[in-house]
Write a protein that holds these residues in place. Structure first.
Motif, mmCIF file in Angstrom:
data_model
loop_
_atom_site.group_PDB
_atom_site.id
_atom_site.type_symbol
_atom_site.label_atom_id
_atom_site.label_comp_id
_atom_site.label_asym_id
_atom_site.label_seq_id
_atom_site.Cartn_x
_atom_site.Cartn_y
_atom_site.Cartn_z
ATOM 1 N N ALA A 295 0.912 -1.229 0.057
ATOM 2 C CA ALA A 295 0.021 0.156 0.128
ATOM 3 C C ALA A 295 0.963 1.173 0.050
ATOM 4 C CB ALA A 295 -0.972 0.035 1.132
ATOM 5 N N PHE A 296 1.892 1.141 0.840
ATOM 6 C CA PHE A 296 2.755 2.452 0.921
ATOM 7 C C PHE A 296 3.319 2.815 -0.424
ATOM 8 C CE2 PHE A 296 6.631 4.947 2.114
ATOM 9 C CZ PHE A 296 6.037 5.914 2.548
ATOM 10 N N ASN A 297 4.303 1.795 -1.038
ATOM 11 C CA ASN A 297 4.933 1.712 -1.870
ATOM 12 C C ASN A 297 4.147 2.408 -3.231
ATOM 13 O OD1 ASN A 297 7.582 2.027 -1.309
ATOM 14 N ND2 ASN A 297 7.751 0.005 -1.289
ATOM 15 N N PHE A 298 2.848 1.754 -3.471
ATOM 16 C CA PHE A 298 1.895 1.851 -4.479
ATOM 17 C C PHE A 298 1.591 3.341 -4.430
ATOM 18 C CE2 PHE A 298 -2.778 2.400 -5.770
ATOM 19 C CZ PHE A 298 -2.479 2.363 -7.010
ATOM 20 N N ALA A 299 1.182 3.835 -3.169
ATOM 21 C CA ALA A 299 0.720 5.330 -3.270
ATOM 22 C C ALA A 299 1.548 6.406 -3.185
ATOM 23 C CB ALA A 299 -0.068 5.501 -1.618
ATOM 24 N N LEU A 300 2.857 5.948 -2.911
ATOM 25 C CA LEU A 300 3.923 6.649 -2.962
ATOM 26 C C LEU A 300 4.557 7.006 -4.566
ATOM 27 C CD1 LEU A 300 7.534 6.758 -0.965
ATOM 28 C CD2 LEU A 300 7.352 6.967 -3.217
ATOM 29 N N ASP A 301 4.407 5.901 -5.210
ATOM 30 C CA ASP A 301 4.859 6.020 -6.764
ATOM 31 C C ASP A 301 3.650 6.534 -7.497
ATOM 32 O OD1 ASP A 301 7.160 4.647 -6.081
ATOM 33 O OD2 ASP A 301 6.637 2.689 -6.569
ATOM 34 N N LEU A 302 2.416 6.319 -7.058
ATOM 35 C CA LEU A 302 1.426 6.854 -7.833
ATOM 36 C C LEU A 302 1.293 8.367 -7.785
ATOM 37 C CD1 LEU A 302 -0.923 6.805 -9.806
ATOM 38 C CD2 LEU A 302 -2.354 6.196 -7.827
ATOM 39 N N THR A 303 1.483 8.703 -6.527
ATOM 40 C CA THR A 303 1.633 10.350 -6.152
ATOM 41 C C THR A 303 2.647 11.176 -7.061
ATOM 42 O OG1 THR A 303 1.003 9.965 -3.740
ATOM 43 C CG2 THR A 303 2.227 12.158 -4.306
ATOM 44 N N THR B 241 2.385 13.579 -10.390
ATOM 45 C CA THR B 241 2.877 15.009 -10.481
ATOM 46 C C THR B 241 3.692 15.515 -11.456
ATOM 47 O OG1 THR B 241 2.764 14.650 -7.944
ATOM 48 C CG2 THR B 241 4.080 16.632 -8.734
ATOM 49 N N LEU B 242 4.235 14.168 -12.265
ATOM 50 C CA LEU B 242 5.094 14.564 -13.358
ATOM 51 C C LEU B 242 4.579 15.416 -14.624
ATOM 52 C CD1 LEU B 242 7.039 11.237 -13.577
ATOM 53 C CD2 LEU B 242 7.689 13.051 -12.179
ATOM 54 N N ILE B 243 3.320 15.072 -14.963
ATOM 55 C CA ILE B 243 2.639 15.858 -16.176
ATOM 56 C C ILE B 243 2.497 17.340 -15.670
ATOM 57 C CG2 ILE B 243 1.014 16.212 -17.575
ATOM 58 C CD1 ILE B 243 0.282 13.048 -17.754
ATOM 59 N N PRO B 244 2.181 17.888 -14.567
ATOM 60 C CA PRO B 244 2.016 19.192 -14.313
ATOM 61 C C PRO B 244 3.464 19.847 -14.196
ATOM 62 C CG PRO B 244 0.500 18.068 -12.823
ATOM 63 C CD PRO B 244 1.200 16.820 -13.603
ATOM 64 N N TYR C 148 10.000 8.377 -17.838
ATOM 65 C CA TYR C 148 10.688 7.367 -18.499
ATOM 66 C C TYR C 148 10.776 6.473 -17.110
ATOM 67 C CZ TYR C 148 14.600 4.160 -19.669
ATOM 68 O OH TYR C 148 15.326 3.155 -19.725
ATOM 69 N N ALA C 149 11.495 7.065 -16.184
ATOM 70 C CA ALA C 149 11.761 6.153 -15.002
ATOM 71 C C ALA C 149 10.745 5.543 -14.263
ATOM 72 C CB ALA C 149 12.761 7.046 -13.836
ATOM 73 N N ALA C 150 9.440 6.318 -14.468
ATOM 74 C CA ALA C 150 8.314 5.747 -13.503
ATOM 75 C C ALA C 150 7.846 4.536 -14.263
ATOM 76 C CB ALA C 150 7.162 6.925 -13.704
ATOM 77 N N GLY C 151 8.098 4.266 -15.277
ATOM 78 C CA GLY C 151 7.758 2.975 -16.121
ATOM 79 C C GLY C 151 6.164 3.070 -16.593
ATOM 80 N N LEU C 152 5.782 2.160 -17.510
ATOM 81 C CA LEU C 152 4.705 2.044 -18.248
ATOM 82 C C LEU C 152 3.728 1.876 -17.159
ATOM 83 C CD1 LEU C 152 2.946 1.827 -20.809
ATOM 84 C CD2 LEU C 152 3.305 -0.438 -20.953
ATOM 85 N N LYS C 153 3.701 1.127 -15.964
ATOM 86 C CA LYS C 153 2.822 0.717 -14.975
ATOM 87 C C LYS C 153 2.262 2.008 -14.617
ATOM 88 C CE LYS C 153 2.284 -1.075 -10.294
ATOM 89 N NZ LYS C 153 2.737 -1.798 -9.144
ATOM 90 N N PHE C 154 2.916 2.947 -14.146
ATOM 91 C CA PHE C 154 2.302 4.121 -13.404
ATOM 92 C C PHE C 154 1.756 5.053 -14.450
ATOM 93 C CE2 PHE C 154 4.548 2.354 -9.821
ATOM 94 C CZ PHE C 154 3.665 2.358 -8.905
ATOM 95 N N VAL C 155 2.266 5.221 -15.600
ATOM 96 C CA VAL C 155 1.773 5.978 -16.717
ATOM 97 C C VAL C 155 0.474 5.380 -17.068
ATOM 98 C CG1 VAL C 155 2.014 6.495 -19.047
ATOM 99 C CG2 VAL C 155 4.000 6.569 -17.790
ATOM 100 N N LEU C 156 0.067 4.281 -17.312
ATOM 101 C CA LEU C 156 -1.064 3.763 -17.564
ATOM 102 C C LEU C 156 -2.116 4.036 -16.437
ATOM 103 C CD1 LEU C 156 -0.371 0.398 -19.431
ATOM 104 C CD2 LEU C 156 -1.058 2.587 -20.119
ATOM 105 N N VAL C 157 -1.835 3.779 -15.225
ATOM 106 C CA VAL C 157 -2.439 4.065 -13.900
ATOM 107 C C VAL C 157 -2.972 5.333 -13.776
ATOM 108 C CG1 VAL C 157 -2.843 3.901 -11.452
ATOM 109 C CG2 VAL C 157 -1.826 2.075 -12.700
ATOM 110 N N SER C 158 -2.083 6.594 -14.271
ATOM 111 C CA SER C 158 -2.288 7.831 -14.228
ATOM 112 C C SER C 158 -3.280 7.985 -15.170
ATOM 113 C CB SER C 158 -0.965 8.616 -14.653
ATOM 114 O OG SER C 158 -0.091 8.375 -13.489
ATOM 115 N N PHE C 159 -3.213 7.301 -16.509
ATOM 116 C CA PHE C 159 -4.306 7.702 -17.245
ATOM 117 C C PHE C 159 -5.573 7.401 -16.934
ATOM 118 C CE2 PHE C 159 -1.038 7.903 -21.075
ATOM 119 C CZ PHE C 159 -1.365 9.063 -21.353
ATOM 120 N N ILE C 160 -5.745 6.179 -16.245
ATOM 121 C CA ILE C 160 -7.183 5.809 -15.573
ATOM 122 C C ILE C 160 -7.649 6.975 -14.732
ATOM 123 C CG2 ILE C 160 -8.040 4.070 -14.107
ATOM 124 C CD1 ILE C 160 -6.027 2.011 -15.059
#
Length: 472
Positions: free
Chosen positions: A360-368, A372-375, A410-422
């Motif tokens: 839970a912690f790492n998921f929320a941290l990485d998604l946060t 933020t990266l697009i802004p 790029y470092a975030a990886g495809l996983k968090f880019v796709l979750v961000s789109f969701i």
């Protein structure tokens, strides 16, 4: 006064001094992340990789801090900086996405605070687990709404509390660094220098730490977000740089000295907050208790600052007609309550989602960090646009900040880019509501392209989750 006038008139903004703005930046940056750094870094890299990672992150984030300082001076007409800069540079729809993404990242980031608090208490109350059990979510939810009631009292009162808390929470972190230096074992430090067998290439080690460094540096833009409250406009840039310099050395020091106390393989297996576990190894149980108390004070203070900033972004976007009208309402105490309600509700939803996450912690941290990266990228890109034809130094800083932010995506990886789109794509409903209220065309041709990309990304993300290509 007519009903329409009542809706659009705003109370005068509460004015904040340079010290208060600086503590807002420090208070936003020093939160849950710093207490998780030893384990998070040890899972990815050794001393050498950590030193490179902090050099890269420190340089990149300093460039972003300079970008926000420059934009605050060159475009004093733009309030709630991160969102306003994206809109001014790249149009209303991308500006809307920037506002929503920054707001959503703050709400998701607030969830990490509650997870870490519950994980800390979980060391003596096993029913709370690592902060991701049903009981932990219930207690965290109670905390969410208690803070909602506190912040509803007014910005001045909340900012004053944050100023006091900021001072109180930095002390345990500095004490940790001093004690770690005193108990540091040179042989252990040397053994951790090159990294463990699981760490991989040095490039991958550094890349693996990037989202963690983004998370701990979130808040460097805090004074920019709160620019409408500054007594003097130049204080926004000064507070940004002062806040950054104040915490960079602390973050890097916490990471590096931890390598001198335990083998990195053992640090990587510690429960969060790993800083408390590391100090317990060095000095005994009192060290763990000391850091744990400091963590709870720190996290609650950071939660306060981030909730204020999240509501502020929605409020200012609504005042600019980029969000629905109901979000521009504020009380006589200058509190945008509808925006505050939305922020608390989103945090509540993400809290429930953590029940289904492997970590839970790492998921929320990485998604946060990913949200933020697009802004950040759009703000840096705007600085490049207005920097052309200006001083070469300012343009160079803006270019470096833009390249750094692109590397982070790029470092975030495809996983968090796709979750961000969701998360991003459904937000368009709010954009449509705002356009309809104004009787305007819903989308221009270029905005339709952006909509199509965001929806396609969200669909791909949902499919990837459903078939197991990615997981939470």
């Amino acid at each position: 006064m007519s009903q329409a006038d009542t809706k659009t008139q705003s109370p005068p903004a509460a004015k904040l001094s340079l010290p208060t703005l600086t503590t807002m930046v420090v208070g936003s940056m020093v939160g849950a992340g710093v207490f998780s750094l030893p384990r998070r870094f040890a899972q990815e890299t050794g001393v050498a990789g950590a030193l490179i990672a902090w050099a890269v992150a420190g340089t990149g984030m300093l460039m972003l801090a300079f970008v926000f300082q420059t934009l605050a001076v060159r475009r004093p007409d733009l309030d709630a900086g991160v969102y306003a800069y994206a809109k001014a540079g790249f149009g209303e729809y991308l500006g809307f996405f920037s506002a929503f993404g920054y707001w959503a990242s703050a709400c998701v980031g607030n969830v990490t605070y509650w997870v870490l608090i519950m994980s800390t208490i979980g060391a003596i109350a096993p029913a709370l687990g690592d902060g991701d059990t049903a009981l932990a979510v219930v207690l965290s939810s109670v905390g969410l709404w208690l803070f909602f009631a506190l912040i509803s009292r007014g910005v001045k009162e909340a900012a004053a509390i944050n100023r006091i808390v900021t001072v109180a929470k930095v002390v345990p972190i500095i004490v940790f660094v001093i004690l770690a230096l005193f108990y540091l074992e040179p042989s252990v430090f040397a053994g951790n220098f090159g990294g463990a067998d699981y760490a991989g290439s040095l490039f991958n080690q550094v890349k693996g730490t990037m989202l963690a460094t983004v998370f701990v540096f979130l808040g460097v833009e805090g004074a920019s977000v709160y620019s409408r409250h500054a007594r003097r406009r130049e204080d926004v840039g000064r507070a940004t740089i002062l806040g950054f310099v104040s915490v960079f050395a602390i973050f890097a020091s916490v990471t590096i000295v931890s390598y001198g106390l335990m083998p990195m393989e053992e640090i990587a297996e510690l429960r969060q907050p790993s800083m408390a576990e590391v100090l317990e190894h060095a000095v005994g149980t009192w060290g763990k208790v000391f850091v744990s108390v400091g963590l709870i004070v720190s996290v609650l203070g950071a939660y306060l600052a981030w909730t204020l900033m999240a509501a502020e972004v929605l409020y200012v976007a609504a005042k600019d007609d980029d969000m629905p009208r109901f979000l521009k309402r504020a009380t006589a105490a200058d509190v945008p309550v509808p925006a505050l309600v939305m922020s608390t509700v989103l945090s509540q939803i993400v809290l429930v989602v953590t029940l289904f996450s492997d970590d839970a912690f790492n998921f929320a941290l990485d998604l946060t960090s990913a949200l933020t990266l697009i802004p950040f990228l759009l703000a840096a890109g705007f600085a490049v646009k207005i920097g052309r034809g200006g001083p070469l130094g300012q343009l160079a800083i803006a270019v470096i900040a833009t390249l750094y932010t692109a590397f982070l995506i790029y470092a975030a990886g495809l996983k968090f880019v796709l979750v961000s789109f969701i998360i991003y794509a459904p937000a368009t409903v709010l954009f449509v509501m705002a356009r309809r209220e104004q009787g305007r065309r819903l989308f221009s041709p270029s905005e339709l392209v952006i909509l199509a990309v965001s929806v396609a990304g969200a669909v791909l993300g949902i499919v990837a989750l459903a078939v197991g290509w990615i997981s939470l």
